[in-house]
Design an enzyme around this catalytic site. Structure first.
Site, short mmCIF file in Angstrom:
data_model
loop_
_atom_site.label_atom_id
_atom_site.label_comp_id
_atom_site.label_asym_id
_atom_site.label_seq_id
_atom_site.Cartn_x
_atom_site.Cartn_y
_atom_site.Cartn_z
CB CYS A 113 53.25 37.49 30.36
SG CYS A 113 53.58 35.73 30.36
CG HIS A 253 52.00 38.50 34.30
ND1 HIS A 253 51.02 37.62 33.90
CD2 HIS A 253 53.19 37.90 34.01
CE1 HIS A 253 51.59 36.55 33.40
NE2 HIS A 253 52.90 36.69 33.45
CG ASN A 283 52.58 33.02 33.66
OD1 ASN A 283 51.73 33.66 33.03
ND2 ASN A 283 53.87 33.22 33.51
N1 ACO Z 1 60.90 21.05 41.09
C1 ACO Z 1 62.00 20.80 41.81
N2 ACO Z 1 63.19 21.36 41.53
C2 ACO Z 1 63.25 22.22 40.50
C3 ACO Z 1 62.12 22.52 39.70
C4 ACO Z 1 60.91 21.89 40.04
N3 ACO Z 1 59.77 22.12 39.35
N4 ACO Z 1 62.49 23.40 38.75
C5 ACO Z 1 63.80 23.65 38.93
N5 ACO Z 1 64.27 22.93 39.98
C6 ACO Z 1 65.61 22.90 40.53
C7 ACO Z 1 66.65 23.34 39.52
O1 ACO Z 1 67.03 22.26 38.69
C8 ACO Z 1 67.78 23.80 40.43
O2 ACO Z 1 68.48 22.68 40.87
P1 ACO Z 1 70.08 22.72 41.05
O3 ACO Z 1 70.34 23.78 42.07
O4 ACO Z 1 70.41 21.34 41.49
O5 ACO Z 1 70.60 23.07 39.69
C9 ACO Z 1 67.04 24.41 41.63
O6 ACO Z 1 65.70 23.86 41.57
C10 ACO Z 1 66.95 25.91 41.59
O7 ACO Z 1 66.54 26.35 40.29
P2 ACO Z 1 66.36 27.86 39.91
O8 ACO Z 1 66.04 27.97 38.46
O9 ACO Z 1 67.52 28.64 40.43
O10 ACO Z 1 65.07 28.22 40.80
P3 ACO Z 1 64.40 29.63 40.99
O11 ACO Z 1 64.31 29.93 42.42
O12 ACO Z 1 64.97 30.68 40.07
O13 ACO Z 1 62.90 29.36 40.50
C11 ACO Z 1 61.48 29.79 38.58
C12 ACO Z 1 62.64 28.97 39.16
C13 ACO Z 1 60.26 29.52 39.44
C14 ACO Z 1 61.23 29.38 37.16
C15 ACO Z 1 61.83 31.29 38.67
O14 ACO Z 1 63.12 31.50 38.12
C16 ACO Z 1 60.86 32.17 37.97
O15 ACO Z 1 59.73 32.33 38.38
N6 ACO Z 1 61.29 32.86 36.88
C17 ACO Z 1 60.50 33.84 36.19
C18 ACO Z 1 59.39 33.23 35.40
C19 ACO Z 1 58.62 34.34 34.74
O16 ACO Z 1 58.15 35.22 35.42
N7 ACO Z 1 58.52 34.35 33.44
C20 ACO Z 1 57.99 35.53 32.76
C21 ACO Z 1 56.60 35.45 32.42
S1 ACO Z 1 56.18 34.06 31.46
C22 ACO Z 1 55.77 34.59 29.86
O17 ACO Z 1 56.02 35.67 29.45
C23 ACO Z 1 55.12 33.58 28.95
#
Ligand code: ACO
Length: 326
Positions: A113, A253, A283
């Site tokens: 990214c 980004h 993204n």
């Molecule tokens: N729908 C419903 N529930 C979901 C989903 C979904 N799509 N995805 C995860 N959950 C659930 C999980 O299973 C978890 O359930 P649990 O509590 O029963 O275990 C709960 O939601 C919370 O999950 P978290 O992973 O803690 O959620 P978070 O608030 O961290 O959001 C996310 C997840 C959106 C992926 C976030 O962590 C994020 O944006 N991370 C960074 C991503 C990023 O920026 N990547 C870098 C760039 S990408 C690249 O370089 C190619």
């Protein structure tokens, strides 16, 4: 010493739109969860016939037209992508041929990214060193080919698209003032696609290849992103002896609205001065900043003389920031 100035931008988004409601049919998720946790409402998906190079070529044609130059004036073609058509030839070579550039250097660059800020910096360095006067820099991705569509924690995040800019040497006070790039291989396993890139239709045997799809430890990635981006924008401002209030536009980004808001807050910048399209585009990795930049240029938000701060974060881990005078 000359530096690089962006004299034209272009972008391309595939026609097909995949909404959060469409994803509700595929995995156990909801529009409300996706919007609240990411800010994403929909993303674009490339047609089976569209490759990374096709998206890159479409965006580049628009950037070339906006710059008012001929393709034969381009001295260097750079493509940042995590989803190239093939291992080789590079996507940059395919773009160079399709656009009708001369036999100028063309190569791909891989920084996930952060790819666009890395490629922009390389283009700027070619210009500062005198090896090029006009450079085409592209970020292009068909991430839908490497998304695990059965994994709700990642498939809701990504989209396809391309953005391109034309850099030209300038002795004016405009252009790239400074770049600040970083990488931390120690954190490589937070976010990866283990298998190499290949031209696949997006269905069928690609899913049988172990490690061919995106794997991410989202929660940890999120925390590292907020910290490193905060540090990078601080470093960029300090290098230019600039106060946060001197920044007119932040073009981040587009990974997650919460990461974007955290960076804006650290800068003390109101969200009205942040270019955001993550809700409509998701993204798009290396394509994300040039697509957002193109939107802000075309709708007239960016005005000559303004200070623009770009920041990106991605697999590697890689991150970086660029300061420009528009
Ligand atoms: N729908 C419903 N529930 C979901 C989903 C979904 N799509 N995805 C995860 N959950 C659930 C999980 O299973 C978890 O359930 P649990 O509590 O029963 O275990 C709960 O939601 C919370 O999950 P978290 O992973 O803690 O959620 P978070 O608030 O961290 O959001 C996310 C997840 C959106 C992926 C976030 O962590 C994020 O944006 N991370 C960074 C991503 C990023 O920026 N990547 C870098 C760039 S990408 C690249 O370089 C190619």
């Amino acid at each position: 010493m000359p530096r690089a100035r962006i004299i034209g931008t272009g972008s391309y988004l595939p026609e097909q739109v995949l909404t959060n409601h469409d994803l509700e049919e595929r995995v156990e998720t909801s529009d409300a969860w996706i919007v609240e946790r990411t800010g994403i409402r929909e993303r674009h998906i490339a047609a089976a016939t569209e490759q990374c190079s096709d998206l890159a070529i479409a965006a580049s044609r628009r950037a070339i037209a906006a710059a008012g130059i001929a393709a034969t004036e381009i001295d260097l073609v750079l493509v940042a992508s995590a989803t190239p058509d093939m291992a080789f030839p590079s996507t940059a070579c395919l773009v160079q041929q399709a656009l009708g550039c001369g036999p100028v250097p063309a190569f791909d660059l891989s920084a996930a990214c952060s790819g666009f800020v890395y490629a922009l910096t390389v283009g700027d360095q070619f210009i500062r060193g005198g090896a090029a006067k006009t450079v085409l820099v592209i970020g292009s991705e068909v991430l839908s080919r490497i998304v695990d569509w059965s994994d709700r924690t990642t498939c809701v995040l990504f989209g396809d698209g391309a953005g391109a800019v034309i850099l030209q040497a300038t002795d004016s006070g405009h252009g790239l003032l400074s770049s600040h790039l970083h990488a931390e291989g120690r954190l490589a396993d937070l976010l990866m696609v283990a298998a190499p890139g290949k031209r696949h239709p997006g269905t069928g045997e690609v899913f049988a290849i172990e490690g061919a799809l995106i794997q991410m430890r989202g929660n940890e990635t999120f925390r590292v992103a907020v910290r490193t981006l905060g540090e990078a924008v601080g470093e960029a401002l300090e290098a230019n002896n600039m106060a946060p209030e001197e920044v007119d536009w932040l073009i981040p980004h587009q990974a997650n609205i919460r990461i974007i808001e955290a960076t804006a807050k650290r800068l003390g910048l109101p969200m009205e001065q942040v270019v955001v399209n993550v809700d409509r585009v998701g993204n798009t990795s290396a394509a994300s900043i040039p697509i957002a930049l193109d939107e802000a240029v075309r709708d007239g938000r960016l005005q000559e003389g303004q200070t623009v701060l770009l920041e990106a974060f991605g697999g590697g881990l890689t991150w970086g920031a660029v300061v420009m005078r528009w």
